[in-house]
Write a protein that holds these residues in place. Structure first.
Motif, PDB file in Angstrom:
ATOM      1  N   PHE A  34       0.815  -1.205   0.000  1.00 54.29           N
ATOM      2  CA  PHE A  34       0.000   0.000   0.000  1.00 54.29           C
ATOM      3  C   PHE A  34       0.850   1.256   0.000  1.00 54.29           C
ATOM      4  O   PHE A  34       0.341   2.345  -0.080  1.00 54.29           O
ATOM      5  CB  PHE A  34      -0.924   0.022   1.225  1.00 54.29           C
ATOM      6  N   ASP A  35       2.170   1.101   0.124  1.00 60.38           N
ATOM      7  CA  ASP A  35       3.112   2.214   0.113  1.00 60.38           C
ATOM      8  C   ASP A  35       2.766   3.229   1.205  1.00 60.38           C
ATOM      9  O   ASP A  35       2.536   4.407   0.936  1.00 60.38           O
ATOM     10  CB  ASP A  35       3.139   2.862  -1.265  1.00 60.38           C
ATOM     11  N   ILE A  36       2.699   2.741   2.433  1.00 55.21           N
ATOM     12  CA  ILE A  36       2.428   3.593   3.591  1.00 55.21           C
ATOM     13  C   ILE A  36       3.748   3.858   4.289  1.00 55.21           C
ATOM     14  O   ILE A  36       4.449   2.930   4.696  1.00 55.21           O
ATOM     15  CB  ILE A  36       1.438   2.927   4.559  1.00 55.21           C
ATOM     16  N   GLY A  37       4.078   5.131   4.423  1.00 52.92           N
ATOM     17  CA  GLY A  37       5.339   5.520   5.044  1.00 52.92           C
ATOM     18  C   GLY A  37       5.190   5.732   6.546  1.00 52.92           C
ATOM     19  O   GLY A  37       4.109   5.602   7.143  1.00 52.92           O
ATOM     20  N   GLU A  80       2.770   8.640   7.560  1.00 51.38           N
ATOM     21  CA  GLU A  80       1.356   8.290   7.501  1.00 51.38           C
ATOM     22  C   GLU A  80       0.954   7.444   8.703  1.00 51.38           C
ATOM     23  O   GLU A  80      -0.125   7.628   9.279  1.00 51.38           O
ATOM     24  CB  GLU A  80       1.017   7.542   6.210  1.00 51.38           C
TER      25      GLU A  80
END
Length: 107
Positions: free
Chosen positions: A2-5, A8
């Motif tokens: 989901f490309d959550i850093g 976030e």
């Protein structure tokens, strides 16, 4: 996925702390962790089942191909046995044309 850093995740944590409060947040995180673990285990079980099925299909396909190759080898061996007596006499086997035979048999 989901490309959550990290930022976030930090923002979600702060919002959850403000909405749920410090008393209910640990229980909510624990429950969320349990659900995520269950989902991961379900996906891994499904993935393993699919891989097993694909492997079984591949094995079936290989066995079928090996059976076809064995039949082809047997046919070639039989063909060579039939041609061996003719080749020793210097003759070639007559070509069979099924179309001409069919025309002769029709009224």
């Amino acid at each position: 996925m989901f490309d959550i850093g990290f930022t976030e995740l930090l923002l979600v944590g702060i919002v959850a702390l403000l909405v749920l409060g410090p008393d209910r947040l640990p229980g909510a995180v624990r429950t969320a962790g349990l659900w995520i673990g269950r989902i991961k285990r379900s996906f891994s079980a499904i993935k393993a089942e699919v891989e097993r099925e694909i492997g079984a299909d591949e094995i079936r396909r290989q066995l079928h191909n090996e059976q076809i190759l064995d039949l082809e080898r047997e046919m070639n061996a039989a063909k060579q046995k039939l041609n061996a007596p003719l080749s020793s006499l210097g003759e070639t086997p007559p070509a069979t044309d099924t179309r001409s035979q069919d025309k002769n048999q029709q009224p």
